[in-house]
Design an enzyme around this catalytic site. Structure first.
Site: not given
Ligand code: GLU
Length: 421
Positions: A107, A222-223
């Site tokens: 990440k 977005n999700a």
């Protein structure tokens, strides 16, 4: 202000410790999995529009690559910390393992507030990140993607900077790219799509009629936006009663039209003020009497303080780390079925993996192929985790712990086969 009150990496480690104990992992394997294998901390001097140079702190953590190159997004966030990035990189390791991708977990993060930056400043920051971190990236080493407040345009600048550094187009070094630059069809809505596939499978197991479910969504990035649309499209029905974003939320028990809310958000920058709906706070949204709750924003929104008031039957965690371990226990006792983050939101990285494969072949798939392969991956992963739950009935596991057992075992086996532990 940040809602995070616990160190996310301490949470990730505590979750692993629980799994290690249940799996009887040997000490060496357990300790190796408790820490990131590699971390890079950098400073990025960026020329701002006012002519002055501002220095941004940034990170890339490669948590574990025993199963393949590390993979995971880059977040641009004002409250980013190294420990958040560590936690998220650990969760990426379990995520790629639970859906059985030949990848590890990593990440990245930059401490910045993209909402206060111009496009030019964002471009210079994105390129600066690659100039510093690019030396440890590559499709066989570590492959970033979009995450909170990063998007396809940012991936485009990053892949371009990598091209100027290396003299060749290596599209497979980053995913979530625009279609014109080696992106994959179906990547944009993959996170939400994978989550809704999991909900479909969970409803089957729980004997719920998914078509008639009411649902609420916390977070409308977005999700969240795609979950609003895809819940109805994939399940063949369902009533969206509430959504929220960082500025507030809206509620209508008679149902809200997902497409109209997305249009309103695009126009005004928020869901708040949507005509015909009541305003509701993020906190009140979480405890609404709905069948399905999708936390789709940031970490630690379901905590000891509100877990007892959660009424949803299924919680589908599209965000990373939305539930604290204390809240997990409460939800489990209440019989709430939690589809844990690293399974529920694994659709994103799964299509990212498809993107890497397409880049390697330099040949692109059509949308139907992507959807079918994603559906298969998610369905098989969900079934594997559910089977673990049933096989270990006497341990009375929740889905998160069952998913940990599946994922940790896979990574531990890879490390053992390689002779690391
Ligand atoms: N950032 C997304 C996640 O948390 C996607 C990562 C990727 O596509 O590599 O899963």
């Amino acid at each position: 202000m940040s809602n995070v009150s616990q160190n996310p990496f301490a949470i990730a480690q505590a979750q692993l410790d629980k799994a290690a104990k249940l799996l009887n992992l040997d000490e060496g394997t357990h300790q190796t999995l408790r820490e990131p294998l590699r971390e890079l901390v950098v400073s990025l001097p960026v020329r701002m529009d006012n002519g002055k140079v501002k220095v941004f702190k940034a990170f890339r953590v490669q948590y574990n690559d025993a199963r393949g190159a590390t993979k995971g997004g880059i977040r641009f966030h004002p409250e980013e910390t190294i420990d958040t990035v560590r936690a998220l990189s650990a969760w990426m390791t379990w995520k790629t393992a639970v859906v059985d991708l030949p990848l590890g977990g990593g990440k990245g993060g930059v401490i910045c507030n993209p909402k206060e930056m111009s496009q030019g400043e964002l471009e210079r920051l994105s390129r600066a990140y690659i100039r510093q971190v690019g030396r440890i990236l590559g499709e066989k080493m570590d492959c970033p993607a979009p995450d909170v407040y990063t998007n396809a345009q940012i991936m485009a600048w990053m892949v371009d900077e990598y091209y100027w550094m290396n003299g060749e187009n290596q599209f497979g070094m980053i995913t979530g790219k625009p279609l014109e630059l080696g992106g994959s069809v179906g990547r944009h809505d993959a996170t939400a799509r994978g989550g809704v596939y999991c909900v479909r499978e969970a409803a089957k197991k729980l004997g719920m009629d998914a078509k008639t479910t009411s649902y609420a969504i916390q977070g409308f990035g977005n999700a969240g936006q795609y979950a609003a649309l895809l819940h109805q499209e994939i399940l063949g029905g369902g009533k969206l009663v509430a959504v929220s974003d960082s500025r507030g939320g809206i509620y209508n028990p008679d149902g809200l039209a997902p497409k109209k809310i997305v249009a309103h958000k695009l126009k005004t920058g928020s869901v708040s003020g949507f005509p015909g709906a009541k305003e509701i706070s993020n906190a009140d949204l979480l405890t609404l009497d709905v069948d399905l709750l999708y936390p789709a924003a940031l970490e630690q929104v379901i905590t000891e303080a509100n877990a007892n008031d959660i009424k949803a039957k299924i919680v589908c965690e599209l965000a990373n780390g939305p539930t604290t371990p204390e809240a997990d226990e409460i939800l489990h006792k209440k019989g709430i079925f939690v589809i844990p983050d690293f399974l529920a939101n694994a659709g994103g990285v799964t299509v990212s993996y498809f993107e890497m494969v397409q880049n390697q072949y330099n040949y692109h798939w059509d949308l139907r192929t992507v959807y079918e392969r994603l559906d298969k991956k998610m369905t098989v992963a969900f079934a594997g985790v559910y089977k673990m739950l049933e096989d270990r009935k006497s341990d009375n596991l929740d889905m998160r712990t069952a998913a940990y057992l599946v994922a940790v075992e896979r990574v531990a086996t890879a490390m053992k086969l390689r002779g690391w532990v």
